[in-house]
Every structure is written in structure tokens, then in C-alpha cells.
Motif scaffolding. Structure first.
Motif, PDB file in Angstrom:
ATOM      1  N   PRO A 131       0.011  94.641  57.002  1.00 27.82           N
ATOM      2  CA  PRO A 131       1.362  93.145  57.033  1.00 27.82           C
ATOM      3  C   PRO A 131       0.790  93.065  58.098  1.00 27.82           C
ATOM      4  O   PRO A 131       0.961  93.300  59.718  1.00 27.82           O
ATOM      5  CB  PRO A 131       1.999  93.781  56.623  1.00 27.82           C
ATOM      6  CG  PRO A 131       2.443  95.545  55.807  1.00 27.82           C
ATOM      7  CD  PRO A 131       1.132  96.133  56.570  1.00 27.82           C
ATOM      8  N   VAL A 132       0.424  91.190  58.406  1.00 32.54           N
ATOM      9  CA  VAL A 132       0.621  90.904  59.431  1.00 32.54           C
ATOM     10  C   VAL A 132       1.836  90.243  60.026  1.00 32.54           C
ATOM     11  O   VAL A 132       2.866  89.962  59.778  1.00 32.54           O
ATOM     12  CB  VAL A 132       0.121  89.107  58.917  1.00 32.54           C
ATOM     13  CG1 VAL A 132       0.339  88.775  60.436  1.00 32.54           C
ATOM     14  CG2 VAL A 132      -0.966  89.668  58.351  1.00 32.54           C
ATOM     15  N   PRO A 133       2.192  90.947  61.390  1.00 29.40           N
ATOM     16  CA  PRO A 133       3.447  91.210  62.301  1.00 29.40           C
ATOM     17  C   PRO A 133       3.875  89.235  62.869  1.00 29.40           C
ATOM     18  O   PRO A 133       2.829  89.256  62.775  1.00 29.40           O
ATOM     19  CB  PRO A 133       3.343  92.225  63.367  1.00 29.40           C
ATOM     20  CG  PRO A 133       1.331  91.941  63.792  1.00 29.40           C
ATOM     21  CD  PRO A 133       1.541  91.949  62.912  1.00 29.40           C
ATOM     22  N   SER A 134       4.774  89.725  62.817  1.00 25.60           N
ATOM     23  CA  SER A 134       5.311  87.762  62.839  1.00 25.60           C
ATOM     24  C   SER A 134       5.613  87.661  64.347  1.00 25.60           C
ATOM     25  O   SER A 134       6.866  88.469  64.961  1.00 25.60           O
ATOM     26  CB  SER A 134       6.654  87.902  62.017  1.00 25.60           C
ATOM     27  OG  SER A 134       7.518  86.108  62.548  1.00 25.60           O
TER      28      SER A 134
ATOM     29  N   TRP B  77      -3.087  92.574  49.032  1.00 26.34           N
ATOM     30  CA  TRP B  77      -1.799  91.715  48.696  1.00 26.34           C
ATOM     31  C   TRP B  77      -2.814  90.493  50.132  1.00 26.34           C
ATOM     32  O   TRP B  77      -3.350  90.869  51.113  1.00 26.34           O
ATOM     33  CB  TRP B  77      -0.836  92.534  49.986  1.00 26.34           C
ATOM     34  CG  TRP B  77      -0.025  92.897  49.245  1.00 26.34           C
ATOM     35  CD1 TRP B  77       0.636  93.987  48.750  1.00 26.34           C
ATOM     36  CD2 TRP B  77       1.465  92.043  48.592  1.00 26.34           C
ATOM     37  NE1 TRP B  77       1.568  94.894  48.306  1.00 26.34           N
ATOM     38  CE2 TRP B  77       1.881  93.112  47.587  1.00 26.34           C
ATOM     39  CE3 TRP B  77       1.604  91.160  47.991  1.00 26.34           C
ATOM     40  CZ2 TRP B  77       3.669  92.727  46.829  1.00 26.34           C
ATOM     41  CZ3 TRP B  77       3.454  91.200  47.243  1.00 26.34           C
ATOM     42  CH2 TRP B  77       3.678  92.217  46.389  1.00 26.34           C
ATOM     43  N   GLU B  78      -2.891  89.332  49.654  1.00 24.82           N
ATOM     44  CA  GLU B  78      -3.058  87.818  50.390  1.00 24.82           C
ATOM     45  C   GLU B  78      -2.143  86.949  51.275  1.00 24.82           C
ATOM     46  O   GLU B  78      -0.956  86.561  49.888  1.00 24.82           O
ATOM     47  CB  GLU B  78      -4.139  87.648  49.552  1.00 24.82           C
ATOM     48  CG  GLU B  78      -5.229  88.927  49.327  1.00 24.82           C
ATOM     49  CD  GLU B  78      -6.456  88.144  48.933  1.00 24.82           C
ATOM     50  OE1 GLU B  78      -8.083  88.331  49.442  1.00 24.82           O
ATOM     51  OE2 GLU B  78      -6.445  87.927  47.605  1.00 24.82           O
ATOM     52  N   LYS B  79      -2.124  86.476  51.618  1.00 24.59           N
ATOM     53  CA  LYS B  79      -1.207  84.879  51.526  1.00 24.59           C
ATOM     54  C   LYS B  79      -2.475  83.460  51.333  1.00 24.59           C
ATOM     55  O   LYS B  79      -2.962  83.785  52.080  1.00 24.59           O
ATOM     56  CB  LYS B  79      -0.540  85.035  53.087  1.00 24.59           C
ATOM     57  CG  LYS B  79       0.290  83.912  53.245  1.00 24.59           C
ATOM     58  CD  LYS B  79       1.008  83.574  54.063  1.00 24.59           C
ATOM     59  CE  LYS B  79       2.345  83.323  54.178  1.00 24.59           C
ATOM     60  NZ  LYS B  79       2.570  83.004  55.822  1.00 24.59           N
ATOM     61  N   GLU B  80      -1.199  82.796  50.582  1.00 23.05           N
ATOM     62  CA  GLU B  80      -3.344  81.771  50.359  1.00 23.05           C
ATOM     63  C   GLU B  80      -2.969  80.799  51.800  1.00 23.05           C
ATOM     64  O   GLU B  80      -1.650  80.640  52.237  1.00 23.05           O
ATOM     65  CB  GLU B  80      -2.432  80.579  49.462  1.00 23.05           C
ATOM     66  CG  GLU B  80      -2.439  81.502  47.958  1.00 23.05           C
ATOM     67  CD  GLU B  80      -1.994  80.406  46.943  1.00 23.05           C
ATOM     68  OE1 GLU B  80      -1.619  79.511  46.632  1.00 23.05           O
ATOM     69  OE2 GLU B  80      -2.353  80.900  45.560  1.00 23.05           O
ATOM     70  N   GLY B  81      -3.884  80.510  52.078  1.00 19.86           N
ATOM     71  CA  GLY B  81      -4.728  80.025  53.362  1.00 19.86           C
ATOM     72  C   GLY B  81      -4.333  80.863  54.715  1.00 19.86           C
ATOM     73  O   GLY B  81      -4.592  80.807  55.684  1.00 19.86           O
ATOM     74  N   SER B  82      -4.524  81.991  53.951  1.00 23.15           N
ATOM     75  CA  SER B  82      -4.535  83.113  55.606  1.00 23.15           C
ATOM     76  C   SER B  82      -5.836  83.989  54.784  1.00 23.15           C
ATOM     77  O   SER B  82      -6.536  83.837  53.631  1.00 23.15           O
ATOM     78  CB  SER B  82      -3.695  84.031  55.275  1.00 23.15           C
ATOM     79  OG  SER B  82      -3.682  85.704  56.223  1.00 23.15           O
ATOM     80  N   ASP B  83      -7.110  83.739  55.897  1.00 15.26           N
ATOM     81  CA  ASP B  83      -8.254  84.088  55.197  1.00 15.26           C
ATOM     82  C   ASP B  83      -8.270  86.341  55.877  1.00 15.26           C
ATOM     83  O   ASP B  83      -9.202  86.232  54.486  1.00 15.26           O
ATOM     84  CB  ASP B  83      -9.049  83.893  56.666  1.00 15.26           C
ATOM     85  CG  ASP B  83      -9.099  82.200  56.969  1.00 15.26           C
ATOM     86  OD1 ASP B  83      -9.624  81.842  56.483  1.00 15.26           O
ATOM     87  OD2 ASP B  83     -10.146  81.968  58.432  1.00 15.26           O
ATOM     88  N   ALA B  84      -7.667  86.379  56.283  1.00 14.81           N
ATOM     89  CA  ALA B  84      -7.614  88.456  56.359  1.00 14.81           C
ATOM     90  C   ALA B  84      -6.590  88.340  55.337  1.00 14.81           C
ATOM     91  O   ALA B  84      -5.386  87.997  54.921  1.00 14.81           O
ATOM     92  CB  ALA B  84      -7.392  88.634  57.673  1.00 14.81           C
ATOM     93  N   PRO B  85      -7.409  90.228  54.847  1.00 16.68           N
ATOM     94  CA  PRO B  85      -5.497  90.348  54.007  1.00 16.68           C
ATOM     95  C   PRO B  85      -5.456  90.835  54.917  1.00 16.68           C
ATOM     96  O   PRO B  85      -4.675  91.534  55.732  1.00 16.68           O
ATOM     97  CB  PRO B  85      -6.867  90.883  53.043  1.00 16.68           C
ATOM     98  CG  PRO B  85      -7.965  91.249  53.608  1.00 16.68           C
ATOM     99  CD  PRO B  85      -8.129  90.675  54.473  1.00 16.68           C
ATOM    100  N   LEU B  86      -3.524  91.296  54.026  1.00 19.71           N
ATOM    101  CA  LEU B  86      -2.594  91.299  54.752  1.00 19.71           C
ATOM    102  C   LEU B  86      -2.010  93.315  54.549  1.00 19.71           C
ATOM    103  O   LEU B  86      -2.120  93.840  55.565  1.00 19.71           O
ATOM    104  CB  LEU B  86      -1.460  90.819  53.836  1.00 19.71           C
ATOM    105  CG  LEU B  86      -1.061  89.101  53.557  1.00 19.71           C
ATOM    106  CD1 LEU B  86       0.210  89.098  53.351  1.00 19.71           C
ATOM    107  CD2 LEU B  86      -1.236  88.536  55.354  1.00 19.71           C
TER     108      LEU B  86
END
Length: 457
Positions: free
Chosen positions: A357-360, A261-270
């Protein structure tokens, strides 16, 4: 008639009588065909036995029956009928070695015989299919072989895939070690696709011994093909503040076992694991963006994308597009609002470290700020309630200036006026008709209660 002519006529009549006599004493039989394991019946008949007995012999010239008398001790051979004109026997549980010429004889002068050819059919064994043991990759050539042994004469083999006939590439017939039956092999080749996965391939043997019945074998093909994927949101219409799960639904043979899983614009994978679900515990607007799932199996990788737009209103359903071959690596393409795309690729993504997953963090800040605001509002409301209660319980004061009664609003300077503030506790003040009377009543009722007065000098 001359004597010579008469003699010739008598000779011809005698010869004709002799020929007729020989035809009537000639036994008759018929050829028989039997399936191995079955029963064959041998019948021998004669019109004029001439007081002689009939006899049956096997291909080895062993006497089976002489009249009604058994000559060979074989319980498979039984007497069916014995008369001066007929001798019928049966042989049960026929085997291939029983095949050959059987002889019916009548012992006249001379001995007359008749032959009966017994043909034994070898039943073909159930066919076997080889070449399907390992899965076949899509677009590769499947090579299958069907084999059946024990047939006599040699059997015929035919192929089908589903309901479609397949043409054999070649057939081979080999004599079995017993020298009587045959082994038949047939080969077929065809290119497989993903639709051939779990397709049934049937090999059928045709032989006269089966008596209009089929003997066949069916095997299922296992075809490996590239995976496909799509992203499904749960709930379907995500809103801010709610929990959201994005599920990467990967299909294929074998099924994808790794999900990136990745988010476009983010360097690190989620997230990189065997879990296909990405979880957002508390949605906020900062989570908006395009999320990419890369599903990987031994046959390759597939990329699916989902555009998440977090708002206060329910989000419109996000359409999904069927997987297509992924474009060569290059700059990311813009994706329209509320759209989802899935693209397939044969490459395997470079290994990346496992990440959660990146926490908010903004959601935590919002919660803290909301708590502080609530406390402040509560304190303000409490202060207003206390102040209102205090004002309601108190009335306007009365002031005296040089013997003249004035209200507190009419006083000019603190040095000139002495004001008295009365409360509801001052007895009689409520019933006084004027201010002077109220002061007198209050002073009388508040004896010892100087704390209820206030003086301005």
C-alpha cells in the motif's frame, strides 16, 4: 324296470362314487412368494388319506419329509405339522436357488400329487450415483447415472433434486451373471446454475421385496460459479486521523484467492496478494478517492469499487450494489460522492508486480510541523511567565533633579536627573509617607547595597 336300465343306473352310481373317492384323496397346496433370506411355509392337505402318508419333495425331486420322518439332511427345513390329513414344513434362510416347484404326494392307488410354486424375490442393493465426482461449471449440463443390482424381478428407479421430481432420460436392465437377478441403470440430465451448488440429488429404488420401505442414495452437487465481491469499510464512518481498513469481501465457488487493489487515477497498483484487506494507518484528506478491488478465482474476476471521502465529520454510510457483468474495457466512468459499485467480469487481469500500500507522506509532514509549533508556543509561554514575574516584583523609581524630587515619568533628560529604582527588598520604603522619606529610608537600609540603585547623568 327293465334289467338293462337297472344295470345302467348301477354303473352310473359306481362311477360317481369312484369320482368322489378320487377327489377326497387328492392333496391340495398353494403357491408361495418369499423374500430372499426369509422363511416360507409349505402346507399339504388331503381329506381322505386312505391310510397313506403324505410326502414333500423339492424341485430336484429330492424327498424332504415322508410323513414325520426327515429324508433330506438340511437344517433349514423343519417339520411344522404332521397328521394323516396334513403335512406342513418350513424352509428358513431362503436363497434364490430354493425357487421352483415343490411336490406334495400321497401314495394311493394311483399316486396323487399337487404342485406348489415357490417364488424367491431378490432384494435390490442400495443404489449408487455416478457422475458427481467432479465439480460442474454453472450453465453446463450435469449427467448422472443411478445403478442398482441384485433385484428380482427388475427394480424401478426414480430421481429427485431437492423436492422436485426429475425425469429419467433412459433405463437399462441387464441380467446378472447368476442368471436370476438383474442390474438396473437410470440416467438423468439437467442444466445447473449457481443455486444448484450443494443441492441434494436423490435416487430411489422401488421393489416389492422392500415391503413399502424405501432404499435410496443422496449426493450433493458441487457447482463452480463466477465470484462476486463488495467492499466493506472498518470503521463504517471513517474520519481523518483514524485507522481505516477496506475489506474486499469475495464470494464464489471456488472462493477468490487473489485480490488486486488500485486507486483510480494512480498508475501503480496499491496491493496484489491473497490478502483481501487494504489498510490506511493514518487517514488524511489526500487519501480521498475511488478505490478498486479486483477479486479473481479460477472462474473469472469481479470488480468492486468504493468512494472514500475523508473529512472531519463522520462519513455517511456507503451503499453497495450487487455485482453485475463488467462492461468492456474503456474509459473509466464517473462515480458519485459516497457511493460504492461492484461489477463482475469474466476476464482475468493482466499480471502485475506485487506492491505494498502507498504510504501517505503528508501525514509525516503534518506531524513534524505540529511538533515544531508546539515547541515555539511553549517557549513563548515560558518567556511571558518570566517577564510577568519580573515586572510584578519591581516598583516605580524615584528621581532627584537639583534637589527636587520627581517621578521617573517627569524627568526631562538623563543628564539632569538622578533616579533611584527601589525594589521590595529596600527596607522601610513601603511605609514611607512621601518620596523624600522613601529615598532616605532606602539609602539607610541599603547601605552596602549600591547594586539596588541606578544613576543617570
Amino acid at each position: 324296470m327293465p334289467p338293462s336300465a337297472l344295470s345302467l343306473l348301477l354303473l352310473l352310481l359306481g362311477a360317481a362314487k369312484g369320482n368322489l373317492s378320487r377327489d377326497e384323496s387328492q392333496p391340495t397346496t398353494s403357491d408361495e412368494t418369499v423374500v430372499a433370506g426369509g422363511t416360507v411355509v409349505l402346507k399339504c392337505q388331503v381329506e381322505d388319506p386312505d391310510d397313506s402318508s403324505l410326502q414333500w419333495s423339492n424341485p430336484a425331486q429330492q424327498t424332504l419329509y415322508f410323513g414325520e420322518k426327515r429324508a433330506l439332511r438340511d437344517n433349514r427345513i423343519q417339520l411344522e405339522r404332521s397328521t394323516p390329513n396334513e403335512l406342513t414344513i418350513s424352509i428358513s434362510d431362503v436363497v434364490l436357488s430354493d425357487e421352483g416347484e415343490y411336490t406334495c404326494s400321497i401314495f394311493t392307488m394311483p399316486v396323487r400329487t399337487a404342485k406348489a410354486l415357490v417364488t424367491v424375490l431378490g432384494i435390490p442393493q442400495k443404489p449408487q450415483i455416478f457422475g458427481h465426482e467432479q465439480p460442474i461449471d454453472e450453465e453446463k449440463i450435469a449427467r448422472l447415472t443411478c445403478r442398482s443390482s441384485g433385484s428380482k424381478p427388475a427394480a424401478q428407479l426414480r430421481w429427485k433434486k431437492g423436492n422436485k421430481e426429475l425425469k429419467a432420460e433412459g433405463t437399462e436392465v441387464v441380467e446378472d451373471p447368476n442368471g436370476k437377478t438383474f442390474t438396473v441403470s437410470s440416467r438423468v440430465e439437467f442444466r445447473v446454475t449457481k443455486e444448484d451448488n450443494d443441492a441434494e440429488v436423490t435416487c430411489t429404488v422401488d421393489h416389492e421385496s422392500l415391503q413399502n420401505s424405501e432404499r435410496s442414495t443422496t449426493q450433493k452437487l458441487q457447482v463452480h460459479y463466477k465470484p462476486t465481491a463488495k467492499i466493506e469499510p472498518h470503521p463504517l464512518y471513517p474520519r481523518e486521523g483514524e485507522k481505516l481498513q477496506l475489506q474486499c469481501d469475495g464470494q464464489g465457488n471456488p472462493v477468490p484467492q487473489e485480490f488486486l487493489w488500485e486507486k483510480e487515477g494512480s498508475d501503480a497498483p496499491l496491493q496484489l496478494s491473497s490478502d483481501s484487506i487494504l489498510i490506511f494507518p493514518f487517514l488524511n484528506k489526500s487519501d480521498s478517492g475511488t478505490y478498486v478491488c479486483t477479486a479473481t478465482s479460477s472462474m473469472g474476476s469481479v470488480v468492486a469499487k468504493y468512494n472514500l471521502d475523508v473529512s472531519d465529520l463522520p462519513q455517511l454510510p456507503t451503499p453497495h450494489v450487487h455485482s453485475t457483468p463488467a462492461p468492456p474495457p474503456g474509459p473509466s466512468q464517473p462515480i458519485s460522492h459516497a457511493s460504492s459499485m461492484a461489477t463482475a467480469s469474466s476476464f482475468t487481469p493482466a499480471p502485475v508486480q506485487d506492491a505494498s500500500p502507498v504510504p501517505s507522506t503528508s501525514s509525516t509532514y503534518h506531524a513534524v510541523i505540529g511538533g515544531v509549533v508546539a515547541v515555539i508556543v511553549f517557549l513563548l509561554l515560558s518567556l511571558l511567565i518570566v517577564l510577568g514575574h519580573y515586572l510584578i516584583r519591581h516598583k516605580a523609581g524615584v528621581c532627584v533633579r537639583h534637589g527636587e524630587t520627581v517621578t521617573s515619568s517627569q524627568r526631562q533628560s538623563p543628564a539632569e536627573v538622578m533616579c533611584t529604582y527601589l525594589t521590595h527588598e529596600a527596607k522601610g520604603s513601603d511605609d514611607a509617607p512621601d518620596a523624600d522619606t522613601a529615598i532616605i529610608n532606602a539609602e539607610g537600609g541599603q547601605a552596602g547595597g549600591d547594586d539596588k540603585k541606578e544613576y543617570f547623568i
